[in-house]
Design an enzyme around this catalytic site. Structure first.
Site, short mmCIF file in Angstrom:
data_model
loop_
_atom_site.label_atom_id
_atom_site.label_comp_id
_atom_site.label_asym_id
_atom_site.label_seq_id
_atom_site.Cartn_x
_atom_site.Cartn_y
_atom_site.Cartn_z
N GLU A 126 34.79 -23.56 15.80
CA GLU A 126 33.64 -22.65 15.67
C GLU A 126 33.88 -21.38 16.48
O GLU A 126 34.83 -21.28 17.25
CB GLU A 126 32.37 -23.35 16.16
CG GLU A 126 32.45 -23.78 17.62
CD GLU A 126 31.09 -23.84 18.28
OE1 GLU A 126 30.44 -22.78 18.35
OE2 GLU A 126 30.71 -24.93 18.75
N LYS A 166 24.38 -15.06 15.55
CA LYS A 166 24.65 -16.50 15.61
C LYS A 166 24.36 -17.08 14.23
O LYS A 166 23.23 -17.05 13.76
CB LYS A 166 23.76 -17.14 16.67
CG LYS A 166 24.18 -18.53 17.10
CD LYS A 166 23.30 -19.00 18.26
CE LYS A 166 23.69 -20.40 18.72
NZ LYS A 166 22.80 -20.86 19.81
N VAL A 187 27.84 -24.91 14.80
CA VAL A 187 28.38 -26.15 14.24
C VAL A 187 28.01 -26.26 12.76
O VAL A 187 28.86 -26.52 11.90
CB VAL A 187 27.86 -27.37 15.03
CG1 VAL A 187 28.20 -28.67 14.30
CG2 VAL A 187 28.44 -27.38 16.43
N SER A 193 17.96 -29.21 15.56
CA SER A 193 19.11 -28.39 15.17
C SER A 193 19.51 -28.63 13.73
O SER A 193 19.52 -29.77 13.25
CB SER A 193 20.29 -28.69 16.10
OG SER A 193 21.47 -28.05 15.64
N LYS A 221 24.57 -32.10 24.05
CA LYS A 221 24.26 -31.50 25.34
C LYS A 221 23.05 -32.19 25.97
O LYS A 221 22.07 -32.48 25.29
CB LYS A 221 24.00 -30.00 25.18
CG LYS A 221 25.20 -29.21 24.68
CD LYS A 221 24.88 -27.74 24.57
CE LYS A 221 26.08 -26.95 24.07
NZ LYS A 221 26.36 -27.21 22.64
#
Length: 406
Positions: free
Chosen positions: A48, A109, A129, A163, A182
């Site tokens: 990425e 992004k 991702v 996400s 994370k």
């Protein structure tokens, strides 16, 4: 008569393919290194680019990006860093392109939802991702290495802040190597969501202890574990044979010598989450804000851990890619289907479609709208015919042309 035949001939010719001023750029292009790897059948590992633009400060981001690519090369695979440059999805970047990206300002992004607007506006975008998985599916790259995937945010049951990485994993066939989720996220709910999406989650090693990015353990268990790159490749190979349309997560714990104290990280995360809430920071801006805050709170130690784990993941991902390529080569040598190695006759039409329609990428951007199809992985069965041109020469002085058709 000669004039008539000449006119008919001209009208039968297709007009040349030209790029008009308003035509969108091609969907994607390969770097020379990746295109060469495709044609030669070498293993490729996708990377990425948000880790370059949003994950680390300059020059650490540049140093890490180049180091990770070199690690993958040293392990026998080819790196393919993915980003959108001036509206074109690039599968593989040159060193100069990575240098420019590392210092660029205003790079968007790019998750799945952002890909089309960025492409249409011909902007620069760093793929997340989810965005990178979309690219790996288009480019037929089965293995992707990152630091950590996104997940369900804390209080996600109220905010619905989940996400897009998780949905993308549920509808892709990509194996993603990461260091888990994370610890700024709700890890338990993230694992539940991945299960709902049908994503196979494996830890890398001898236990099912699911890692939490900065730390070796999160307190949660993965359903499976793989003890080696070969075992991970076998899981991916089995998923391909079963035609599964969901992805695989291989969670690699950070090397113990670089792991951080769980209590220190948890305090830094809680403090930064409270600060983000106070400032009204939401959506995709939360993660980079918290990562920066945690790095500051830990005196830069978290950044060093981040760099160590992504390098370790690159080693594991490259090894899996090499082992998977070996399995594919064995399958190709023993397959009995004509033109479709290792693929059953029931899936022949689909393989032909994806080989020819969804993999065409390299183009001559100056002249043509249509891409040129390189020699990619897998055999292609070409069924064609012959065109016969006929030339008529009129010898009579007077010829009548009838307009009636029978």
């Amino acid at each position: 008569m000669a004039y008539l035949l000449k006119t008919m001939w001209r009208s039968s010719i297709l007009p040349p393919l030209r790029r008009s001023a308003g035509t969108l750029p091609p969907p994607l292009v390969y770097s020379e290194e990746v295109l060469s790897a495709k044609s030669e059948g070498k293993p490729i590992v996708a990377l990425e680019s948000t880790i370059i633009t949003h994950g680390m400060p300059y020059p650490k981001n540049l140093e890490t990006a180049l180091d990770v690519e070199n690690i993958i090369r040293q392990r026998g695979a080819v790196p393919a860093t993915i980003a959108i440059l001036k509206g074109i999805l690039n599968i593989g970047l040159t060193e100069d392109q990575i240098k420019n990206l590392a210092q660029a300002k205003g790079v968007v992004k790019a998750s799945r939802r952002d890909l089309a607007p960025i492409t249409a506006a011909r902007l620069d975008g760093a793929t997340t991702v989810a965005g990178t998985i979309v690219a790996t599916e288009l480019a037929d790259i089965p293995i992707f290495v990152t630091g950590g995937i996104g997940g369900v945010h804390r209080e996600g049951e109220s905010t619905l802040d989940v996400s897009a990485d998780l949905n993308e994993l549920g509808r892709s066939k990509t194996l993603v190597v990461c260091s888990g989720v994370k610890s700024i996220l709700d890890i338990g709910r993230t694992l539940e969501y991945l299960e709902t999406q049908g994503v196979c989650v494996c830890t890398f090693g001898q236990t099912t202890d699911f890692p939490a990015f900065y730390t070796v353990r999160s307190g949660f268990q993965a359903p499976y574990h793989v003890g080696s790159a070969q075992q991970a490749a076998e899981v991916l190979n089995a998923a391909k044979k079963l035609r599964l349309q969901s992805g695989i997560v291989v969670a690699v714990p950070v090397p113990k010598e670089h792991a951080m104290d769980e209590l220190v990280i948890e305090k830094a995360i809680n403090d930064s989450l409270a600060e983000a809430k106070k400032r009204g920071i939401q959506g995709k801006e939360v993660t980079p804000f918290i990562l920066a805050a945690v790095a500051k709170a830990t005196g830069g130690a978290s950044l060093a851990t981040n760099i160590a784990l992504i390098k370790n993941n690159a080693k594991v991902g490259a090894d899996i890619a090499v082992e998977f390529k070996k399995l594919k080569n064995v399958g190709n040598s023993t397959a009995s289907n004509i033109g479709f190695s290792g693929v059953s006759s029931l899936n022949t039409a689909r393989r032909l479609h994806t080989s020819c329609a969804t993999r065409n990428t390299q183009i001559d951007t100056d002249d043509y709208d249509l891409p040129r199809i390189p020699n990619l992985d897998g055999d292609v069965l070409v069924i064609g015919g012959a065109n016969v041109d006929r030339t008529y020469r009129v010898t009579e002085d007077k010829v009548q042309v009838s307009t009636k058709y029978h």
